[in-house]
Scaffold this motif. Structure first.
Motif, PDB file in Angstrom:
ATOM      1  N   VAL A 222       0.846  -1.196   0.000  1.00 44.94           N
ATOM      2  CA  VAL A 222       0.000   0.000   0.000  1.00 44.94           C
ATOM      3  C   VAL A 222       0.880   1.245   0.000  1.00 44.94           C
ATOM      4  CG1 VAL A 222      -1.625   1.373   1.390  1.00 44.94           C
ATOM      5  CG2 VAL A 222      -1.980  -1.092   1.101  1.00 44.94           C
ATOM      6  N   ASP A 223       0.503   2.233  -0.808  1.00 42.13           N
ATOM      7  CA  ASP A 223       1.199   3.514  -0.861  1.00 42.13           C
ATOM      8  C   ASP A 223       0.385   4.509  -0.044  1.00 42.13           C
ATOM      9  OD1 ASP A 223       2.485   5.862  -1.346  1.00 42.13           O
ATOM     10  OD2 ASP A 223       2.425   5.718  -3.528  1.00 42.13           O
TER      11      ASP A 223
ATOM     12  N   TYR B 293      -5.111  13.295   4.669  1.00 39.53           N
ATOM     13  CA  TYR B 293      -4.351  13.300   5.920  1.00 39.53           C
ATOM     14  C   TYR B 293      -2.876  13.624   5.651  1.00 39.53           C
ATOM     15  CZ  TYR B 293      -8.520  10.795   7.425  1.00 39.53           C
ATOM     16  OH  TYR B 293      -9.803  10.430   7.682  1.00 39.53           O
ATOM     17  N   SER B 294      -2.286  14.378   6.602  1.00 45.56           N
ATOM     18  CA  SER B 294      -0.865  14.696   6.474  1.00 45.56           C
ATOM     19  C   SER B 294       0.007  13.687   7.200  1.00 45.56           C
ATOM     20  CB  SER B 294      -0.583  16.104   7.038  1.00 45.56           C
ATOM     21  OG  SER B 294      -0.945  16.165   8.412  1.00 45.56           O
ATOM     22  N   SER B 295      -0.606  12.821   7.984  1.00 43.01           N
ATOM     23  CA  SER B 295       0.144  11.757   8.653  1.00 43.01           C
ATOM     24  C   SER B 295      -0.740  10.535   8.779  1.00 43.01           C
ATOM     25  CB  SER B 295       0.634  12.209  10.034  1.00 43.01           C
ATOM     26  OG  SER B 295      -0.477  12.448  10.879  1.00 43.01           O
TER      27      SER B 295
ATOM     28  N   SER C 268       5.420   5.320   2.479  1.00 42.48           N
ATOM     29  CA  SER C 268       4.880   6.546   3.049  1.00 42.48           C
ATOM     30  C   SER C 268       5.936   7.629   2.907  1.00 42.48           C
ATOM     31  CB  SER C 268       4.507   6.359   4.514  1.00 42.48           C
ATOM     32  OG  SER C 268       4.128   7.576   5.093  1.00 42.48           O
ATOM     33  N   LYS C 269       5.550   8.759   2.291  1.00 43.66           N
ATOM     34  CA  LYS C 269       6.513   9.825   2.030  1.00 43.66           C
ATOM     35  C   LYS C 269       6.029  11.190   2.492  1.00 43.66           C
ATOM     36  CE  LYS C 269       8.415   7.461  -2.019  1.00 43.66           C
ATOM     37  NZ  LYS C 269       8.712   7.532  -3.471  1.00 43.66           N
TER      38      LYS C 269
ATOM     39  N   ASN D 211       9.020   1.258   3.200  1.00 41.28           N
ATOM     40  CA  ASN D 211       9.795   2.442   2.826  1.00 41.28           C
ATOM     41  C   ASN D 211       9.159   3.674   3.460  1.00 41.28           C
ATOM     42  OD1 ASN D 211      10.957   4.682   1.492  1.00 41.28           O
ATOM     43  ND2 ASN D 211      11.446   3.424  -0.289  1.00 41.28           N
ATOM     44  N   PHE D 212       9.823   4.184   4.511  1.00 39.12           N
ATOM     45  CA  PHE D 212       9.383   5.418   5.165  1.00 39.12           C
ATOM     46  C   PHE D 212      10.509   6.443   5.089  1.00 39.12           C
ATOM     47  CE2 PHE D 212       7.400   1.851   7.547  1.00 39.12           C
ATOM     48  CZ  PHE D 212       6.070   2.104   7.256  1.00 39.12           C
TER      49      PHE D 212
END
Length: 383
Positions: A48-49, A57-59, A79-80, A102-103
């Motif tokens: 999931v991206d 949402y910003s977070s 999550s970027k 990948n964070f």
């Protein structure tokens, strides 16, 4: 359905992909109600991206979320745009996997989270920072092989972490400060770890799992065998990191544990016996009290012997104590005079062979114990 028909087996419930995201976006209350009704459901967020699916949402927050007994997968998620919080989340007994996540522009937090008896995996995770500080963790394992963290990495484990079977960070890379805290029975595996900044190990202690090889021997506690052959190598790496970070006291602890792990496995038998004595008398130079107590006990026993060995007419407790004290502290200028006067008062001009042997043995052992006291003082107050 007849008696011959097999019983119907319900298909396991799986919540994955877009459906899992939609359920998550409905909020904690709806999510937790669904998990409560489906406690054995398998939850899959793999691939999931969150950078696109979580808008506006910003977070991304999983704060206080419940996860069932069949585990949850966040493998290869991306999550970027903000930090990902699992603070206060509760994970059941199934495996919890973040492999390949990948964070890069995000941090991950597990403060006050609850983990059951499960395997928690962060293999090959990339993130800007991580805080793994759960409230409870069961008797499973934590692996983070090949992890890459650009900022601070904190692994602060609760008292329940003593039941962990594995804590593996081997091959990971930490470009920010790394902190490891907790009381464990399995040493963290930091072999091949690359740390660009300070590594804090001051509040990390390891109480090795060891098996008794002589269960009915009075000193079986000192003669136990390390359960895992790899423990010595793991502790050696912890010692090296502590020394590189000038944490002398942590290095002493890990060095002592390394010797215990090597005893009877890598160390020859005679050397293992000496190692066992070193551990019992001074805790590998970390204790001042132990050799002091042994020195006092030796002095009392020797004094009792000197008095018993004297002629009844000459037996004197005070003179026996003087003779024992002079042998315990042979380096003092007054010791020679005290020894001669006390010996003459107890035995006259000639002492027996047994008295001479005991004096030599006491003097030798006292010298060793005084050295261990000095070693303990040096290690305790080393700058």
């Amino acid at each position: 359905m007849t008696d011959a028909d097999p019983p119907e087996v319900s298909e396991p419930v799986v919540l994955k992909g877009g459906k899992a995201v939609e359920k998550w976006k409905e909020g904690k209350g709806v999510w937790n109600d669904w998990v409560t009704k489906n406690p054995v459901a398998k939850i899959e967020f793999s691939d999931v991206d969150f950078g696109s699916s979580s808008e506006p949402y910003s977070s991304q927050s999983f704060r206080g979320f419940l996860f069932g007994r069949s585990g949850v997968s966040f493998n290869a998620v991306t999550s970027k745009i903000g930090d990902v919080s699992f603070d206060g989340a509760e994970f059941g007994g199934g495996d919890v996997s973040f492999d390949g996540a990948n964070f890069v522009k995000s941090g991950v937090s597990f403060e006050e989270a609850v983990f059951g008896d499960c395997a928690v995996s962060f293999d090959n995770v990339e993130c800007s920072k991580i805080t793994f500080s759960p409230k409870v963790i069961g008797s499973g394992s934590i692996t983070a092989c090949g992890m890459k963290v650009d900022g601070p990495a904190i692994f602060r484990l609760p008292p329940s972490a003593k039941s962990l079977k594995q804590f593996d960070l081997s091959g990971s890379s930490f470009n920010g400060p790394l902190t490891l805290e907790g009381d464990l029975t399995t040493p963290p595996d930091l072999r091949s770890v690359k740390a660009a900044h300070h590594v804090e190990l001051g509040k990390l202690s390891v109480e090795l799992k060891r098996d008794s090889i002589f269960p009915f021997w009075p000193l079986s506690e000192l003669s136990r065998l390390a359960s895992d052959r790899e423990d010595a190598a793991k502790l050696r790496r912890l010692k090296e990191i502590a020394e590189a970070n000038r944490d002398h006291h942590a290095a002493l602890r890990f060095s002592a544990d390394e010797n215990r792990a090597r005893r009877w496995r890598e160390t020859p038998r005679l050397a293992s016996v000496l190692d066992m004595i070193f551990s019992g008398t001074s805790n590998y130079g970390q204790s001042i009290l132990r050799p002091f107590v042994w020195l006092c006990l030796l002095g009392v026993i020797a004094a009792m012997f000197y008095r018993c060995a004297a002629c009844p007419a000459y037996a004197d407790c005070w003179q026996a104590a003087r003779l024992s004290l002079s042998n315990s502290l042979p380096f003092l200028p007054q010791s020679r005079t005290l020894r001669l006067d006390a010996s003459e008062a107890l035995y006259g001009e000639t002492t027996s062979l047994w008295v001479d042997i005991v004096m030599v043995v006491q003097g030798t052992l006292s010298f060793v114990l005084l050295f261990l006291i000095g070693l303990g003082l040096r290690n305790r107050f080393r700058l």
